[in-house]
Design a protein around this motif. Structure first.
Motif, PDB file in Angstrom:
ATOM      1  N   ALA A  13       0.834  -1.208   0.000  1.00 18.94           N
ATOM      2  CA  ALA A  13       0.000   0.000   0.000  1.00 18.94           C
ATOM      3  C   ALA A  13       0.863   1.252   0.000  1.00 18.94           C
ATOM      4  CB  ALA A  13      -0.927  -0.009   1.216  1.00 18.94           C
ATOM      5  N   SER A  14       1.962   1.215   0.750  1.00 18.43           N
ATOM      6  CA  SER A  14       2.868   2.363   0.817  1.00 18.43           C
ATOM      7  C   SER A  14       3.504   2.647  -0.539  1.00 18.43           C
ATOM      8  CB  SER A  14       3.958   2.098   1.863  1.00 18.43           C
ATOM      9  OG  SER A  14       4.896   3.156   1.900  1.00 18.43           O
ATOM     10  N   ALA A  16       2.348   1.672  -3.464  1.00 19.78           N
ATOM     11  CA  ALA A  16       1.281   2.086  -4.379  1.00 19.78           C
ATOM     12  C   ALA A  16       0.939   3.558  -4.186  1.00 19.78           C
ATOM     13  CB  ALA A  16       0.041   1.218  -4.156  1.00 19.78           C
ATOM     14  N   LEU A  17       0.901   3.994  -2.928  1.00 18.24           N
ATOM     15  CA  LEU A  17       0.614   5.403  -2.637  1.00 18.24           C
ATOM     16  C   LEU A  17       1.693   6.311  -3.196  1.00 18.24           C
ATOM     17  CD1 LEU A  17      -1.106   7.543  -1.209  1.00 18.24           C
ATOM     18  CD2 LEU A  17       0.251   7.116   0.872  1.00 18.24           C
ATOM     19  N   PHE A  18       2.945   5.880  -3.089  1.00 12.23           N
ATOM     20  CA  PHE A  18       4.065   6.666  -3.628  1.00 12.23           C
ATOM     21  C   PHE A  18       3.903   6.888  -5.126  1.00 12.23           C
ATOM     22  CE2 PHE A  18       8.186   6.487  -5.847  1.00 12.23           C
ATOM     23  CZ  PHE A  18       8.759   7.662  -5.363  1.00 12.23           C
ATOM     24  N   LEU A  20       1.191   6.579  -6.848  1.00 15.22           N
ATOM     25  CA  LEU A  20      -0.046   7.308  -7.117  1.00 15.22           C
ATOM     26  C   LEU A  20       0.183   8.817  -6.975  1.00 15.22           C
ATOM     27  CD1 LEU A  20      -3.055   6.856  -7.772  1.00 15.22           C
ATOM     28  CD2 LEU A  20      -3.500   6.931  -5.299  1.00 15.22           C
ATOM     29  N   ILE A  21       0.896   9.216  -5.927  1.00 17.44           N
ATOM     30  CA  ILE A  21       1.231  10.633  -5.733  1.00 17.44           C
ATOM     31  C   ILE A  21       2.100  11.130  -6.879  1.00 17.44           C
ATOM     32  CG2 ILE A  21       2.510  12.249  -4.264  1.00 17.44           C
ATOM     33  CD1 ILE A  21       1.660  10.551  -1.861  1.00 17.44           C
ATOM     34  N   TRP A  22       3.042  10.293  -7.287  1.00 16.25           N
ATOM     35  CA  TRP A  22       3.927  10.637  -8.410  1.00 16.25           C
ATOM     36  C   TRP A  22       3.109  10.849  -9.685  1.00 16.25           C
ATOM     37  CZ3 TRP A  22       8.489   6.953 -10.206  1.00 16.25           C
ATOM     38  CH2 TRP A  22       9.146   7.546 -11.297  1.00 16.25           C
ATOM     39  N   GLN A  23       2.170   9.934  -9.948  1.00 21.72           N
ATOM     40  CA  GLN A  23       1.347  10.016 -11.151  1.00 21.72           C
ATOM     41  C   GLN A  23       0.502  11.301 -11.165  1.00 21.72           C
ATOM     42  OE1 GLN A  23       1.107   7.962 -13.927  1.00 21.72           O
ATOM     43  NE2 GLN A  23      -0.261   9.549 -14.701  1.00 21.72           N
ATOM     44  N   SER A  25       1.051  14.051  -9.432  1.00 25.22           N
ATOM     45  CA  SER A  25       1.934  15.227  -9.467  1.00 25.22           C
ATOM     46  C   SER A  25       2.383  15.525 -10.893  1.00 25.22           C
ATOM     47  CB  SER A  25       3.157  14.999  -8.579  1.00 25.22           C
ATOM     48  OG  SER A  25       2.775  14.803  -7.235  1.00 25.22           O
TER      49      SER A  25
END
Length: 249
Positions: A13-14, A16-18, A20-23, A25
């Protein structure tokens, strides 16, 4: 078992969140300044097809491994003896402080100036930057050795070799592991600087080329690839070794 499964889910999950934030941004920032994960993945595949990625990553990994072994061996040796010998500690303490405070860039430049732009200078520069840190950690570990264990060993007349490997060294495992972890994370970063300044191959050399052409995708592709490789080493080698050496407790 359930705890391990839950920890694995948290890690996934961590990560994936990274990404997702990158995408997200990358959607609001100029694509040339922050390429999306998809763009970086395409660059990784492109470099892998030409075998450039494998060649330069292998060269950097080799330098990291050699420098790591040298720094760990020398730093551990002097750290243990400085922790057990007060006179030697006083004699070498200023050397240690000097080594810890001289900037890595200065050591790299001096090694290249003194020994030339060659592999020996590169390995030496990286090793010299790491040795003081290993020595400091191992010195503290050596100082923390339980004296009661040593007294019992002396009472039973245990030989020096057996005393070191069966009584002293097991107590140093946590410090050895700590210095190895910090060493691995620091050394590969210094290797990149060494390659950028004076080598004609390696990940650092490729990053310099991408920088000249403002190719952010290439920079992120090589960086992400090597970080994943280091994480792989962490989970495949260091963590199993940590669990194994913790059995003595």
């Amino acid at each position: 078992m359930e705890s391990n499964r839950f920890n694995a889910i948290l890690r996934i999950a961590s990560v994936a969140l990274f990404f997702l934030i990158w995408q997200f941004s990358s959607l609001f920032i100029n694509i040339e300044l922050l390429p999306s994960p998809g763009e970086v993945l395409s660059k990784i595949i492109e470099e892998a097809k030409t075998k450039e990625l494998f060649f330069h990553t292998f060269i950097t990994l080799k330098r990291v491994f050699i420098s790591f072994i040298i720094a760990m061996f020398i730093g551990t040796f002097f750290g243990i003896y400085m922790g057990r010998n007060k006179k030697l500690n006083v004699f070498l303490d200023d050397w240690l402080v000097l080594g810890l405070n001289v900037p890595a860039l200065v050591i790299i430049i001096l090694c290249y100036v003194w020994f030339g732009l060659n592999e020996v200078a590169a390995i030496l520069a990286v090793s010299l930057n790491k040795i003081p840190m290993v020595a400091v950690i191992m010195r503290e570990g050596s100082r923390s050795i339980e004296k009661d264990y040593l007294e019992v060993a002396k009472f039973y007349n245990i030989k020096n070799k057996k005393l070191f490997f069966k009584v002293i060294f097991p107590q140093l495992y946590p410090y050895l592991l700590s210095s190895a972890r910090s060493g691995l994370s620091l050394i590969w970063k210094i290797v990149l600087v060494v390659e950028l300044l004076g080598r004609s191959n390696g990940v650092g050399f490729k990053l310099y080329g991408f920088f000249q052409f403002f190719d952010i995708s290439g920079i992120l592709a090589y960086t992400l690839s090597f970080v994943i490789l280091i994480i792989f080493v962490e989970f495949l080698l260091i963590r199993p070794f940590e669990r194994k050496i913790s059995v003595w407790k």
